[in-house]
Write a protein that holds these residues in place. Structure first.
Motif, PDB file in Angstrom:
ATOM      1  N   GLN A 136       0.813  -1.219   0.000  1.00  0.00           N
ATOM      2  CA  GLN A 136       0.000   0.000   0.000  1.00  0.00           C
ATOM      3  C   GLN A 136       0.848   1.271   0.000  1.00  0.00           C
ATOM      4  OE1 GLN A 136      -0.349   2.317   2.588  1.00  0.00           O
ATOM      5  NE2 GLN A 136      -2.085   3.507   1.819  1.00  0.00           N
ATOM      6  N   PRO A 137       1.906   1.364   0.817  1.00  0.00           N
ATOM      7  CA  PRO A 137       2.688   2.605   0.802  1.00  0.00           C
ATOM      8  C   PRO A 137       3.299   2.906  -0.565  1.00  0.00           C
ATOM      9  CG  PRO A 137       3.176   1.319   2.772  1.00  0.00           C
ATOM     10  CD  PRO A 137       2.370   0.433   1.866  1.00  0.00           C
ATOM     11  N   GLN A 138       3.570   1.872  -1.345  1.00  0.00           N
ATOM     12  CA  GLN A 138       4.214   2.062  -2.639  1.00  0.00           C
ATOM     13  C   GLN A 138       3.267   2.647  -3.680  1.00  0.00           C
ATOM     14  OE1 GLN A 138       6.440  -1.387  -3.872  1.00  0.00           O
ATOM     15  NE2 GLN A 138       6.523  -0.756  -6.014  1.00  0.00           N
ATOM     16  N   VAL A 139       1.950   2.412  -3.515  1.00  0.00           N
ATOM     17  CA  VAL A 139       0.989   2.845  -4.536  1.00  0.00           C
ATOM     18  C   VAL A 139      -0.031   3.842  -3.998  1.00  0.00           C
ATOM     19  CG1 VAL A 139       1.247   0.724  -5.877  1.00  0.00           C
ATOM     20  CG2 VAL A 139      -0.494   0.845  -4.078  1.00  0.00           C
ATOM     21  N   ALA A 140       0.133   4.281  -2.768  1.00  0.00           N
ATOM     22  CA  ALA A 140      -0.854   5.173  -2.154  1.00  0.00           C
ATOM     23  C   ALA A 140      -0.917   6.511  -2.879  1.00  0.00           C
ATOM     24  CB  ALA A 140      -0.508   5.404  -0.683  1.00  0.00           C
ATOM     25  N   GLY A 141      -2.141   7.034  -3.023  1.00  0.00           N
ATOM     26  CA  GLY A 141      -2.330   8.392  -3.500  1.00  0.00           C
ATOM     27  C   GLY A 141      -2.182   8.611  -4.993  1.00  0.00           C
ATOM     28  N   ARG A 142      -2.179   7.538  -5.782  1.00  0.00           N
ATOM     29  CA  ARG A 142      -2.034   7.704  -7.229  1.00  0.00           C
ATOM     30  C   ARG A 142      -2.605   6.487  -7.945  1.00  0.00           C
ATOM     31  NH1 ARG A 142       1.780   4.287  -9.002  1.00  0.00           N
ATOM     32  NH2 ARG A 142       3.412   3.574  -7.579  1.00  0.00           N
ATOM     33  N   PRO A 143      -2.915   6.625  -9.237  1.00  0.00           N
ATOM     34  CA  PRO A 143      -3.368   5.465 -10.001  1.00  0.00           C
ATOM     35  C   PRO A 143      -2.248   4.445 -10.163  1.00  0.00           C
ATOM     36  CG  PRO A 143      -3.922   7.526 -11.121  1.00  0.00           C
ATOM     37  CD  PRO A 143      -2.968   7.868 -10.020  1.00  0.00           C
ATOM     38  N   ILE A 144      -2.619   3.179 -10.210  1.00  0.00           N
ATOM     39  CA  ILE A 144      -1.606   2.145 -10.404  1.00  0.00           C
ATOM     40  C   ILE A 144      -1.266   2.012 -11.889  1.00  0.00           C
ATOM     41  CG2 ILE A 144      -2.301   0.870  -8.369  1.00  0.00           C
ATOM     42  CD1 ILE A 144      -3.597  -1.193 -10.347  1.00  0.00           C
ATOM     43  N   ASN A 145      -0.084   1.518 -12.146  1.00  0.00           N
ATOM     44  CA  ASN A 145       0.386   1.219 -13.504  1.00  0.00           C
ATOM     45  C   ASN A 145       1.061  -0.147 -13.440  1.00  0.00           C
ATOM     46  OD1 ASN A 145       1.638   0.960 -15.961  1.00  0.00           O
ATOM     47  ND2 ASN A 145       2.596   2.986 -15.936  1.00  0.00           N
ATOM     48  N   LEU A 146       0.394  -1.167 -13.956  1.00  0.00           N
ATOM     49  CA  LEU A 146       0.921  -2.518 -13.836  1.00  0.00           C
ATOM     50  C   LEU A 146       2.178  -2.753 -14.659  1.00  0.00           C
ATOM     51  CD1 LEU A 146      -2.352  -4.663 -13.750  1.00  0.00           C
ATOM     52  CD2 LEU A 146      -0.873  -4.006 -11.848  1.00  0.00           C
ATOM     53  N   ASP A 147       2.532  -1.793 -15.520  1.00  0.00           N
ATOM     54  CA  ASP A 147       3.806  -1.910 -16.232  1.00  0.00           C
ATOM     55  C   ASP A 147       4.985  -1.671 -15.293  1.00  0.00           C
ATOM     56  OD1 ASP A 147       2.585  -2.451 -18.679  1.00  0.00           O
ATOM     57  OD2 ASP A 147       2.469  -0.323 -19.216  1.00  0.00           O
ATOM     58  N   THR A 148       4.747  -0.899 -14.239  1.00  0.00           N
ATOM     59  CA  THR A 148       5.838  -0.565 -13.320  1.00  0.00           C
ATOM     60  C   THR A 148       5.530  -0.926 -11.874  1.00  0.00           C
ATOM     61  OG1 THR A 148       4.941   1.685 -13.183  1.00  0.00           O
ATOM     62  CG2 THR A 148       6.703   1.302 -14.771  1.00  0.00           C
ATOM     63  N   ASP A 149       4.263  -0.998 -11.500  1.00  0.00           N
ATOM     64  CA  ASP A 149       3.886  -1.323 -10.130  1.00  0.00           C
ATOM     65  C   ASP A 149       3.721  -2.830  -9.952  1.00  0.00           C
ATOM     66  OD1 ASP A 149       3.754   1.316  -9.156  1.00  0.00           O
ATOM     67  OD2 ASP A 149       1.755   1.579 -10.024  1.00  0.00           O
ATOM     68  N   PRO A 150       3.860  -3.305  -8.711  1.00  0.00           N
ATOM     69  CA  PRO A 150       3.578  -4.718  -8.463  1.00  0.00           C
ATOM     70  C   PRO A 150       2.091  -4.993  -8.624  1.00  0.00           C
ATOM     71  CG  PRO A 150       3.890  -3.562  -6.393  1.00  0.00           C
ATOM     72  CD  PRO A 150       4.241  -2.589  -7.485  1.00  0.00           C
ATOM     73  N   PRO A 151       1.701  -6.255  -8.819  1.00  0.00           N
ATOM     74  CA  PRO A 151       0.279  -6.582  -8.876  1.00  0.00           C
ATOM     75  C   PRO A 151      -0.346  -6.419  -7.491  1.00  0.00           C
ATOM     76  CG  PRO A 151       1.582  -8.579  -8.817  1.00  0.00           C
ATOM     77  CD  PRO A 151       2.555  -7.443  -8.950  1.00  0.00           C
ATOM     78  N   PRO A 152      -1.673  -6.408  -7.404  1.00  0.00           N
ATOM     79  CA  PRO A 152      -2.312  -6.351  -6.080  1.00  0.00           C
ATOM     80  C   PRO A 152      -1.823  -7.486  -5.183  1.00  0.00           C
ATOM     81  CG  PRO A 152      -3.937  -6.091  -7.828  1.00  0.00           C
ATOM     82  CD  PRO A 152      -2.655  -6.471  -8.499  1.00  0.00           C
ATOM     83  N   ASP A 153      -1.769  -7.219  -3.891  1.00  0.00           N
ATOM     84  CA  ASP A 153      -1.327  -8.236  -2.933  1.00  0.00           C
ATOM     85  C   ASP A 153      -2.364  -9.337  -2.746  1.00  0.00           C
ATOM     86  OD1 ASP A 153       1.196  -6.978  -2.106  1.00  0.00           O
ATOM     87  OD2 ASP A 153      -0.112  -5.415  -1.284  1.00  0.00           O
ATOM     88  N   LEU A 154      -3.628  -8.982  -2.910  1.00  0.00           N
ATOM     89  CA  LEU A 154      -4.716  -9.937  -2.685  1.00  0.00           C
ATOM     90  C   LEU A 154      -5.811  -9.683  -3.709  1.00  0.00           C
ATOM     91  CD1 LEU A 154      -6.312 -12.054  -1.009  1.00  0.00           C
ATOM     92  CD2 LEU A 154      -7.012 -10.183   0.504  1.00  0.00           C
ATOM     93  N   VAL A 155      -6.252 -10.739  -4.365  1.00  0.00           N
ATOM     94  CA  VAL A 155      -7.367 -10.681  -5.298  1.00  0.00           C
ATOM     95  C   VAL A 155      -8.422 -11.682  -4.854  1.00  0.00           C
ATOM     96  CG1 VAL A 155      -8.087 -11.343  -7.641  1.00  0.00           C
ATOM     97  CG2 VAL A 155      -6.176  -9.782  -7.323  1.00  0.00           C
ATOM     98  N   VAL A 156      -9.698 -11.291  -4.957  1.00  0.00           N
ATOM     99  CA  VAL A 156     -10.822 -12.138  -4.551  1.00  0.00           C
ATOM    100  C   VAL A 156     -11.753 -12.332  -5.735  1.00  0.00           C
ATOM    101  CG1 VAL A 156     -12.788 -12.395  -2.996  1.00  0.00           C
ATOM    102  CG2 VAL A 156     -10.703 -11.260  -2.188  1.00  0.00           C
ATOM    103  N   GLU A 157     -12.152 -13.574  -5.975  1.00  0.00           N
ATOM    104  CA  GLU A 157     -13.145 -13.893  -6.998  1.00  0.00           C
ATOM    105  C   GLU A 157     -14.241 -14.764  -6.389  1.00  0.00           C
ATOM    106  OE1 GLU A 157     -13.586 -13.097 -10.147  1.00  0.00           O
ATOM    107  OE2 GLU A 157     -11.657 -12.683 -11.128  1.00  0.00           O
ATOM    108  N   VAL A 158     -15.488 -14.394  -6.648  1.00  0.00           N
ATOM    109  CA  VAL A 158     -16.639 -15.239  -6.330  1.00  0.00           C
ATOM    110  C   VAL A 158     -17.070 -15.890  -7.645  1.00  0.00           C
ATOM    111  CG1 VAL A 158     -19.020 -15.304  -5.497  1.00  0.00           C
ATOM    112  CG2 VAL A 158     -17.344 -13.782  -4.409  1.00  0.00           C
TER     113      VAL A 158
END
Length: 213
Positions: free
Chosen positions: A109-131
């Motif tokens: 969270q501290p790495q991506v806080a306060g801005r849109p994510i860019n998966l080209d440079t940012d890590p993927p989400p730490d947790l993903v949920v699917e129903v």
């Protein structure tokens, strides 16, 4: 906190799904732009296969309550969170894209806080949920593992599966690596109580967590 079995949860009506084969990345992007403007459809794309999902009422009930469950855990355990919801996770280089039910940055969270994510440079989400109540033509375990998502939860309306990424593939776990304090029974209890009283379920969970601290 009482711990009922998963069988205590009601049988859920499934989602409506339709899959298209042989669709390239450009066609997927065009379909996504068209449907996202007009419908509540969720799109998942995997190397030529596009699956379109229309969530049912009970699908959304579970997805939103699992999100509440996660937020309560984050707050009560003193963690941080950036919520993505169903933000599209597109990786053109992998020819894969998804709109999960829920996605979160917690450890990062501290790495991506306060801005849109860019998966080209940012890590993927730490947790993903699917129903996923009905059958899906997409191998979502392989999809999110290829994207590098460290933890993946799947709920089929009855059973909660927790997966942790190891050496490029998911291994199933009894407890969440992010929230090792809780077991699957706590989620089953929370969802079962929510069937009758969501406020009571939240208060019970918060009280139980505070007793542990």
């Amino acid at each position: 906190m009482a711990t009922p079995a998963a069988e205590a949860l009601p049988i859920a009506p499934g989602e409506n799904r339709v899959a298209f084969q042989g669709m390239d990345w450009v066609a997927y992007q065009q379909m996504k732009a068209l449907l996202n403007e007009r419908t509540r459809a969720r799109l998942t794309y995997d190397r030529g296969t596009l699956e379109i999902t229309m969530p049912s009422e009970l699908h959304e009930f579970y997805a939103r309550l699992i999100e509440r469950f996660i937020v309560i855990l984050v707050v009560e355990l003193g963690l941080k969170i950036k919520t993505l919801g169903s933000t599209t996770l597109d990786r053109e280089d992998l020819e894969r894209g998804a709109e999960p039910d829920n996605g979160y940055y917690i450890q990062h969270q501290p790495q991506v806080a306060g801005r849109p994510i860019n998966l080209d440079t940012d890590p993927p989400p730490d947790l993903v949920v699917e129903v996923d109540i009905n059958h899906t033509d997409i191998d979502k375990n392989a999809l999110y593992a290829t994207m590098g998502v460290p933890e993946f939860w799947r709920f089929n309306g009855k059973v909660w599966h927790i997966y942790q990424l190891e050496n490029g593939a998911y291994a199933e776990r009894d407890r969440s690596p992010t929230f090792p304090i809780i077991s699957k029974d706590e989620l089953y209890q929370f969802l079962a109580t929510c069937q009758q009283n969501e406020v009571e379920a939240e208060l019970n969970l918060r009280s139980w967590l505070r007793e542990l601290s």
